[in-house]
Design a protein around this motif. Structure first.
Motif, PDB file in Angstrom:
ATOM      1  N   MET A   1       0.817  -1.188   0.000  1.00 53.66           N
ATOM      2  CA  MET A   1       0.000   0.000   0.000  1.00 53.66           C
ATOM      3  C   MET A   1       0.871   1.267   0.000  1.00 53.66           C
ATOM      4  O   MET A   1       0.540   2.232  -0.656  1.00 53.66           O
ATOM      5  N   TRP A   2       1.968   1.260   0.750  1.00 52.46           N
ATOM      6  CA  TRP A   2       2.832   2.432   0.795  1.00 52.46           C
ATOM      7  C   TRP A   2       3.463   2.716  -0.556  1.00 52.46           C
ATOM      8  O   TRP A   2       3.664   3.879  -0.917  1.00 52.46           O
ATOM      9  N   VAL A   3       3.746   1.664  -1.303  1.00 52.86           N
ATOM     10  CA  VAL A   3       4.342   1.846  -2.629  1.00 52.86           C
ATOM     11  C   VAL A   3       3.346   2.547  -3.541  1.00 52.86           C
ATOM     12  O   VAL A   3       3.719   3.464  -4.288  1.00 52.86           O
ATOM     13  N   ASP A   4       2.080   2.153  -3.476  1.00 50.23           N
ATOM     14  CA  ASP A   4       1.051   2.800  -4.290  1.00 50.23           C
ATOM     15  C   ASP A   4       0.885   4.271  -3.915  1.00 50.23           C
ATOM     16  O   ASP A   4       0.732   5.134  -4.784  1.00 50.23           O
ATOM     17  N   LEU A   5       0.937   4.555  -2.623  1.00 48.69           N
ATOM     18  CA  LEU A   5       0.825   5.940  -2.170  1.00 48.69           C
ATOM     19  C   LEU A   5       1.999   6.772  -2.672  1.00 48.69           C
ATOM     20  O   LEU A   5       1.814   7.899  -3.156  1.00 48.69           O
ATOM     21  N   LEU A   6       3.193   6.237  -2.586  1.00 51.39           N
ATOM     22  CA  LEU A   6       4.370   6.961  -3.076  1.00 51.39           C
ATOM     23  C   LEU A   6       4.304   7.172  -4.588  1.00 51.39           C
ATOM     24  O   LEU A   6       4.698   8.225  -5.091  1.00 51.39           O
ATOM     25  N   ARG A   7       3.810   6.169  -5.309  1.00 53.14           N
ATOM     26  CA  ARG A   7       3.640   6.335  -6.759  1.00 53.14           C
ATOM     27  C   ARG A   7       2.638   7.439  -7.066  1.00 53.14           C
ATOM     28  O   ARG A   7       2.853   8.247  -7.980  1.00 53.14           O
TER      29      ARG A   7
END
Length: 61
Positions: A1-7
């Motif tokens: 989920m954090w990767v999607d937010l950073l993207r």
């Protein structure tokens, strides 16, 4: 989920940087005009953008 937010944040930064990069004088003029708009109108505009973004996310998801 954090990767999607950073993207998502990275994409917002890219999109936000396009106008000042491509047309700096027009961007500056737009920012000066926005400084004259009252807070209530900016809040309504921001709310509409949030709503449109949320609906678009639902369609994409």
């Amino acid at each position: 989920m954090w990767v999607d937010l950073l993207r998502a944040v990275a994409l917002v930064l890219v999109i936000e940087g396009l106008l000042p990069f491509l047309a700096p004088e027009r961007w500056r003029e737009m920012m000066l005009r926005l400084s004259d708009v009252d807070g209530r109108s900016l809040r309504i505009f921001g709310g509409v953008l949030i709503g449109v973004g949320a609906v678009l996310l639902q369609f994409v998801h």
